[in-house]
Structure formats: C-alpha cells, structure tokens
Design an enzyme around this catalytic site. Sequence first.
Site, PDB file in Angstrom:
ATOM      1  N   ASP A  51     -10.011  -6.844   1.309  1.00  0.00           N
ATOM      2  CA  ASP A  51      -9.780  -8.296   1.259  1.00  0.00           C
ATOM      3  C   ASP A  51      -8.923  -8.746   2.447  1.00  0.00           C
ATOM      4  OD1 ASP A  51      -7.351  -7.290   0.442  1.00  0.00           O
ATOM      5  OD2 ASP A  51      -7.218  -8.481  -1.399  1.00  0.00           O
ATOM      6  N   SER A  52      -8.515  -7.782   3.297  1.00  0.00           N
ATOM      7  CA  SER A  52      -7.881  -8.130   4.575  1.00  0.00           C
ATOM      8  C   SER A  52      -8.812  -8.988   5.411  1.00  0.00           C
ATOM      9  CB  SER A  52      -7.493  -6.862   5.338  1.00  0.00           C
ATOM     10  OG  SER A  52      -8.606  -6.008   5.480  1.00  0.00           O
ATOM     11  N   ASP A  90     -13.102  -4.154  -2.321  1.00  0.00           N
ATOM     12  CA  ASP A  90     -11.726  -4.453  -2.706  1.00  0.00           C
ATOM     13  C   ASP A  90     -11.745  -5.655  -3.660  1.00  0.00           C
ATOM     14  OD1 ASP A  90      -9.008  -4.222  -2.574  1.00  0.00           O
ATOM     15  OD2 ASP A  90      -8.804  -4.990  -0.524  1.00  0.00           O
ATOM     16  N   LYS A 119     -11.836  -1.147  -5.583  1.00  0.00           N
ATOM     17  CA  LYS A 119     -10.408  -0.816  -5.423  1.00  0.00           C
ATOM     18  C   LYS A 119      -9.578  -1.886  -6.099  1.00  0.00           C
ATOM     19  CE  LYS A 119      -7.988  -1.475  -1.368  1.00  0.00           C
ATOM     20  NZ  LYS A 119      -6.823  -2.318  -1.731  1.00  0.00           N
ATOM     21  N   GLU A 121      -5.341  -3.023  -6.839  1.00  0.00           N
ATOM     22  CA  GLU A 121      -3.931  -2.774  -6.533  1.00  0.00           C
ATOM     23  C   GLU A 121      -3.149  -2.625  -7.842  1.00  0.00           C
ATOM     24  OE1 GLU A 121      -2.364  -5.683  -3.773  1.00  0.00           O
ATOM     25  OE2 GLU A 121      -3.976  -5.327  -2.336  1.00  0.00           O
ATOM     26  N   GLU A 188       0.072   2.626   0.455  1.00  0.00           N
ATOM     27  CA  GLU A 188       0.362   1.769   1.613  1.00  0.00           C
ATOM     28  C   GLU A 188       1.863   1.539   1.765  1.00  0.00           C
ATOM     29  OE1 GLU A 188      -1.849  -1.920   1.896  1.00  0.00           O
ATOM     30  OE2 GLU A 188      -0.704  -2.542   3.662  1.00  0.00           O
TER      31      GLU A 188
HETATM   32  O1  KIV Z   1      -7.658  -5.067   2.389  1.00  0.00           O
HETATM   33  C1  KIV Z   1      -7.492  -4.028   3.049  1.00  0.00           C
HETATM   34  O2  KIV Z   1      -7.968  -3.881   4.187  1.00  0.00           O
HETATM   35  C2  KIV Z   1      -6.721  -2.954   2.424  1.00  0.00           C
HETATM   36  C3  KIV Z   1      -6.259  -1.840   3.294  1.00  0.00           C
HETATM   37  C4  KIV Z   1      -5.070  -2.277   4.066  1.00  0.00           C
HETATM   38  C5  KIV Z   1      -5.992  -0.605   2.522  1.00  0.00           C
HETATM   39  O3  KIV Z   1      -6.415  -3.025   1.275  1.00  0.00           O
END
Ligand code: KIV
Length: 271
Positions: A51-52, A90, A119, A121, A188
């Site tokens: 989600d980056s 994510d 994924k 968190e 992280e």
């Molecule tokens: O969103 C993302 O790119 C991430 C990575 C920093 C692990 O969660």
Amino acid sequence: MSIHTPKIQKKVTVNTISKLKGVEPIVMVTAYDALFASIFDGEVEMILVGDSLNMSFLGEKDTLSATLDQMIYHTKAVCNGAKSPLIILDMPFGTYTDAKIALINATRVYKECCADAIKIEGGKERADIVKHLTDNGIAVVSHIGLMPQFVRAEGGYRVRGKTKEDRQRLIEDAKAVEEAGAFALIIEGVVTEVAKEITQSVSIPTIGIGAGNSTDGQVLVWSDMLGFFTEFKPKFVKRYLEGASLVKEALSNYKNEVKSRTFPTNEHTYK
Ligand code: KIV
C-alpha cells in the site's frame, strides 16, 4: 563484487518460501504495475503489492487512504507482468478491523485477482484475525514492528525494539502470528539485535526492512531502491540505481533533440 544468481524459473509457492528459512536469504521487492513486475520476474522470490503505492504512485502523504479496489487493480497488473514470484496483496487500512470483515475482504481478493497471499499489519492484537483467515484458506504474511498504517495513532514513524519491554512485546507478537498460521513475517524498522532474536524465535521466515542483516530475507520498496522516489531517503534504503536522474537526463536529451529537430532521423521515419 557482483554475484549473478540464476533466474527463478518455477512458480514460487508458500511452501517454497517456508523451505528457504535457514537455507538461503529470500528476496522481496514491491511492484505496482505489469511493466516493472515483468522486469522483476525471475529475479525475486516474492513481490509485494504494497500500500506504499498510495505514497509513491498516488503522491499521498501516508498509506491510510489506499482502498481495496486500488490494491486489487494494481495486483491484477502485477500478476499480468510477473509469472514466477509469489505475489502478495497488502490489505489496506480499515479492511481487517475484525476477523469477519477481514475474511470478507480477503475472500474478495482471492476471487478478483491472482494474489497468492495477503499481508496484514499487527502482532498479538491481530492474531485472532490471522487465525480466522488461515483457518479459511487464506495465506497470510504478518507485518510487525514499525507499522505504517498506524502512523497517525502512534504519532509518527518510530524505530521499534529499543527497550526491554518493547523487545519482549515484539517477540510475543512474532510468536502469536506464527501460532495463528502466518507463513511469513515482515519486520519493519526494528533494531538489528531484536530482529535477529525474533528470527531465531520463530520457525517461519522473517523478511526485514530496516531491520538489519539477520532476518531470513529483505524487502525494499522498488521506487526507493531504484532511486525514483527522491523526496527523502530513509537510512535503511540503499539505492541500486539513480532512476530519477537517469530518466531526467534521457528526457532532457529527447527534449533537446525535438527542439533542435535532430529527432526523428531517417532511422525512425517511414518512407
Ligand atoms: O507497503 C509496503 O510497501 C510495505 C513494505 C514497506 C513492507 O508494507
């Protein structure tokens, strides 16, 4: 020294990843589109559609406004570009607030795109969610330590594991998500020694970002490691390419040639 490792030919599965712990470091990178995913194909074991993308692709200041529609759209693109890596979607903020909601949303992911895993968190506090997902056939990567989706609640991005209590808490987090069925764990922004201890405390592979060199693998955001995102550079990022400078230089050459009518030449012209 540059070491050339062979291309990965076969589709990487959850089982492949599990077997790599203690055998060979695991390489993971983010990707958001088919073009870059096709370049990364065969070079990395895992691609995270992170989600980056909300920051580096959409230009938002954090990841919180990313939606599931967006994540599915980008994951479809990545799946079209990359055939061998294990592809992880994510789950964005607000899509796994409890076990029931998480399963509805993760089921949608599996039905609408080819993500191999999702994924989420969170550690101990979200272990029940991980369990409900894995009990229902969803492959889960957990993410502990610095958790970007909780940046507003935590008051900023802070390196974790600096105190005895926090170290203990992180180890408990890792064990809880392992027990709940997560097949891998992203760590992280955690001090190296604690990330090492976590890695030794669980039997699932750990993938570090800003967590030192003792985790079972590493992940970097593609636009950071290739130097396309230049607004700031966290300490843990190594730039393997100065992407933005190279693109600017190429674009400037193109512009000059158009302005001076030296492009196109006969070579690029139909007769
Ligand atoms: O969103 C993302 O790119 C991430 C990575 C920093 C692990 O969660």
